[in-house]
Write an enzyme that holds these catalytic residues in place. Structure first.
Site, short mmCIF file in Angstrom:
data_model
loop_
_atom_site.label_atom_id
_atom_site.label_comp_id
_atom_site.label_asym_id
_atom_site.label_seq_id
_atom_site.Cartn_x
_atom_site.Cartn_y
_atom_site.Cartn_z
N TYR A 30 0.82 -1.23 0.00
CA TYR A 30 0.00 0.00 0.00
C TYR A 30 0.86 1.28 0.00
CZ TYR A 30 -0.39 -0.09 5.31
OH TYR A 30 -0.19 -0.10 6.66
N GLU A 31 0.21 2.36 -0.36
CA GLU A 31 0.90 3.66 -0.51
C GLU A 31 2.03 3.58 -1.55
OE1 GLU A 31 -0.52 6.28 1.04
OE2 GLU A 31 0.85 7.56 -0.07
N GLY A 32 1.79 2.79 -2.62
CA GLY A 32 2.79 2.63 -3.69
C GLY A 32 3.66 1.41 -3.46
N GLN A 56 7.96 2.64 -5.83
CA GLN A 56 8.97 3.41 -5.10
C GLN A 56 10.29 3.42 -5.86
OE1 GLN A 56 7.84 5.04 -2.50
NE2 GLN A 56 5.91 3.91 -2.63
#
Lengths: 599, 599
Positions: free
Chosen positions: B435-437, B442
């Site tokens: 999650y969150e990329g 990244q």
């Protein structure tokens, strides 16, 4: 949830090109056993697994085994599948003909076992444990015990279990405290065993427990442990299960994975002592266990391959279907077209192929160690098998952690959702580096026993073989093969330095080795895995040349084997270098003392 | 189940020695904010977390959030804990004073957030998501929206959520299709959002959803997405929650971990359209998200540290209590005395310490980027923060997979049993690299944006700083420090080569970089982690010298920091070399074409 198809062409290729299955079968004097038969057996196993076992895999996860007053109730559908499995003869593949077995080579059993564990690991643990009981009775049981139990186990009519662990005796079996007291022709067994895989179920009429216990006058420690047969139901005069023995499952573990496989706490002798029969001689139980250890540990290593292959198939399917973003032409882009997703998938694919090569080659060494006639040769193969066993068990189960996790990652957010099924493989896999000897135990076996027993001679001969492969690759005209050869030579160099360091005397090397042993084990796995893929690439290139020369069509499998070896050489073999660097450490001062864990 | 204690002395040491917290607070013009206050805040947070949040961690796992007709029912005990959490002022720590916040530095917020996530990650996700909503409204909300919502969010009276993902819009937010149609002073929102963390619950009177949606005339792709506030309950004229808005949780995901955190499918506009209010200007929603991205991603990276620290504490306790085998004197041997167990524990310990150093140093860069007065300096810090963010998110969450798995391994068979609790950390951790990329996202951010925007200038300045540290270590008289210095220099060399390769032009380098980007990200993490531990060792050695010269007692923490740096340098820094070798690959021929996935 995902379908499963056995990648039998890769297994076929390895059996033919790396194992030389036809020659092996001849050496074992097995008439009519050849590559063609092997392919047919594997293919049929693949079909059975896809149709019958694989669909029950997520059922087992969601409706795991339950304990009620009638004992352990297995997952719905498992009993019927087991019935079919036994009736089709899958339980008797490698067992001795004398007791109804088909006496096929171990390596073919290994190729088939890969399939069961990929399709349904929780289910396949049941026949896997029976296999252990069969081997123990074959090797060490009296004629009477063999007559009473072997045929039933081999036919799959009954199943078997292995009862080693106790709450205070895990890695350290010297601490076994279950008691056995003689009473006429049998013994009374009492004590508690934990982590007993398929310790109870309703799939068969009887269960044959093999139990480690201690006689009253036994010496302390590992030399005072005996092995007993304790049937769930005692046999009547016709050899049929009759009265219930004094053994019961008192609880089931609530586990991270393999929910379909009941992990039992078994209590022996709550009502005066379970009746058991001594296997072999007193106080030699642990030694008997050790004679079965190579095949048992290789079987667990194989599970690492199985679950990784299953994860790879699932990841591949998802990456082809799921789209994100757009191609240059504006159409939806399947995520398999993104380089990082390809990297993950190829790590899964080539990792699985390297493990398959190692599993089959190592298993064939167990067969070759049985070849009669040439004691010297048999011993060489035995030593090679002994050397490879901790690598198969340790490396393949650890690598499976990384690979099943990559499959979750490929699925993105969906990977974290249980319904997708990626998480099940990730959870199921987590037991593998723990049971049948943790990775630390495997690594100590490799570095403390296997390397020390011949001062690294077997390991050096393995390195010499790999060097030969690397030179073949490096000196050819194909730049892809040459690259694989260079990477392999570099890795061999690094491994040789690490080996020399480890075999150095003095300098507290024993303590040092115990601190880096897992690194050396992992190094060995990546090295041998990469080396075997290199061998496969050499063979594939040769087949390509032959086909080109004779104007035959090229099998795309050949190019795929070369690509796999190249990817593994570039992306995974370099790990050997850094692991070797750690192994060459001169001191573990940073690990000394209890202080290092204080702030 | 295990207790949790915050290792606040390490955080304190890092704030003092690596972050220079006093100086930072002065630069931020924060009167009365100093190291002493920071220590007091951390200590109090540690107490609250141990007493209130940590005991609910396994409760959340076993009794996860449930959905019924009244909406999502959170885990029993969570509402009361949340009440205490908000009342104690923990939701307002770093928020602006104007709206009732305490305006403490981000880095102190980070030190405290580590504690919440260690104690109970599923619970702590709720205030973490609120933080995102607070930042979005602070930066981009109209005065009216700020007045209506900010104070309530900062006080913790209401919570916030972030609604980005849709079934077909995951990593690719360009595909967002939720609709927003203007109606007077507000908009009608309709569409489905998935994976909405804490998307519904009964802990507070209202929930403030921040929702990405598309206006009817919006351009296609990322430049046509707007941001809206959609409250669960519409506000009456007094600003109090009144009528229910047209948004509901239609299902909860059944997840591998963080069961205590409800992951919702939210349906907007089933009955005509949820009422929403535009944040900022139309079509700039994704840009607004990007302005919050650094802190959001660093927050998730931090969770990697938190869960690893918790796993370390659990493993350490178990390894001290569990015995197997005997010592030389015949007494029972705790498994912590076996070198391989020590290796695993020290990997957990030093890995956590390296992550803590990175998390705090990177977070302080976000603070420093806010320092008014010197635009040039602020920009340098902003660039450093931008560079470090994908490393914090990617490396720390990936490394947490390995570390939480090691804790399971230390527990042996017990690690696979859910009641032990080691498996929960392993399961909970698995969401972090997703999650969150995802890690792939990244890594592309690092290699495709951060390195390209200044042609590697920021990265080279980071390497120069690390080189300075390495020289300090290497040239000193202490052989332990010198060894760390040598290992660090070697790693820096390898990283420099990899960087040069990556920045080379032509040669299909963009495609190549996309195939090795995750390796470069991981390399960067181990390098910076090892470098910061090296800096800590330099500082610790200096404190030791000063104490010796002035005849003061030595703090055992100092020696522990040197030991940690040494262990990390010997056992973990060598990974930089092999990862750099992969990054330097000249071709990805083995990854080309769809063929490579065929047999």
């Amino acid at each position: 949830m995902s379908d499963y198809f056995h990648p039998y062409r890769d297994a076929e290729f390895i059996l033919e090109q790396l194992v030389n299955f036809d020659e092996l079968s001849q050496q074992l004097n097995l008439d009519g056993v050849n590559q063609e038969l092997a392919s047919a057996v594997i293919s049929e196993a693949g079909r059975f697994a896809s149709e019958v076992l694989a669909p029950l895999n997520s059922v087992g996860d969601q409706q795991g085994a339950m304990l009620n007053e009638q004992g352990v109730q297995q997952t719905p559908g498992f009993a019927e599948a087991y019935q079919q499995f036994a009736e089709a003869g899958w339980t008797s593949l490698t067992a001795e003909e004398e007791f109804g077995g088909q006496q096929l080579p171990q390596v073919l059993g290994t190729a088939v076992n890969e399939i069961w564990h990929s399709a349904n690991m929780a289910f396949a643990l049941c026949p896997m444990l029976s296999q252990g009981a069969i081997e123990a009775l074959c090797a060490h049981g009296s004629e009477k015990l063999q007559q009473q139990y072997l045929e039933q186990l081999i036919s799959g009519r009954w199943t078997g279990t292995m009862n080693l662990t106790e709450p205070n005796a895990g890695s350290d079996l010297a601490a076994v405290s279950t008691k056995a007291v003689a009473e006429g022709d049998h013994y009374r067994i009492s004590g508690q065993k934990i982590f007993i895989t398929w310790g109870d179920h309703q799939m068969t009429d009887n269960i044959v427990h093999l139990v480690l216990a201690r006689l009253p006058d036994a010496p302390a420690g590992v030399k005072g442990i005996s092995l007993f047969v304790v049937p769930k139901f005692l046999l009547d005069e016709n050899g049929e299960p009759a009265e219930m023995n004094d053994v019961r499952c008192v609880s089931l573990e609530h586990k991270l994975g393999i929910h379909g496989s009941p992990t039992c706490v078994l209590s022996f002798g709550d009502e005066g002592g379970a009746i058991g029969y001594l296997v072999g001689e007193p106080n030699r139980g642990l030694m008997y266990m050790f004679t079965m250890m190579n095949s048992a540990r290789q079987s667990v290593g194989l599970q690492g391959l199985s679950i990784s292959e299953r994860a790879y198939q699932q990841g591949l399917t998802y990456a082809r279907e799921r789209t994100q973003g757009r191609r240059a032409d504006g159409s939806a882009k399947p995520i398999i077209e993104y380089p990082d997703v390809r990297r993950m998938l190829l790590t899964l694919k080539t990792g699985s192929e390297a493990m398959r090569a190692l599993a089959l080659v190592a298993s064939a060494e167990l067969d070759r160690a049985q070849i009669a006639g040439d004691a010297e040769q048999a011993k060489t193969h035995q030593l090679r098998a002994e050397l490879m066993t901790p690598i198969v068990k340790g490396w393949m189960t650890e690598f499976a952690q990384e690979l099943t996790s990559l499959n979750v990652q490929i699925h993105g957010g969906m990977g974290f959702i249980e319904e997708t099924g990626a998480a099940q493989h990730f959870r199921d896999a987590r037991i593998l580096p723990i049971y049948e000897g943790t990775t630390g135990i495997q690594a100590l076996d490799l570095i403390g026993r296997k390397l020390q027993m011949d001062q690294g001679e077997s390991y050096r001969s393995l390195l010499a073989e790999l060097t030969q492969t690397a030179r073949q690759l490096e000196t050819g005209s194909d730049p892809r093969l040459a690259k694989i050869g260079r990477k392999l030579l570099k890795a061999i160099d690094a491994a040789s330095s690490a080996l020399r360091k480890i075999l150095e005397e003095g300098n507290d090397r024993a303590e040092l080795n115990a601190g880096i042993c897992v690194h050396f084990l992992m190094l060995s796995g990546f090295l041998v895995g990469g080396g075997l893929l290199g061998q496969a690439a050499v063979a594939a290139a040769q087949l390509q040349r032959q086909a080109e020369e004779s104007g035959q069509a090229l099998d795309p499998l050949w190019d795929s084997k070369i690509s796999s070896a190249e990817f593994f050489a570039v992306q995974l073999l370099p790990r050997v270098g850094y692991l070797a660097e750690i192994c060459a450490s001169e001191s573990l001062s940073a690990m000394a003392g209890e202080d290092c864990f204080e702030q």
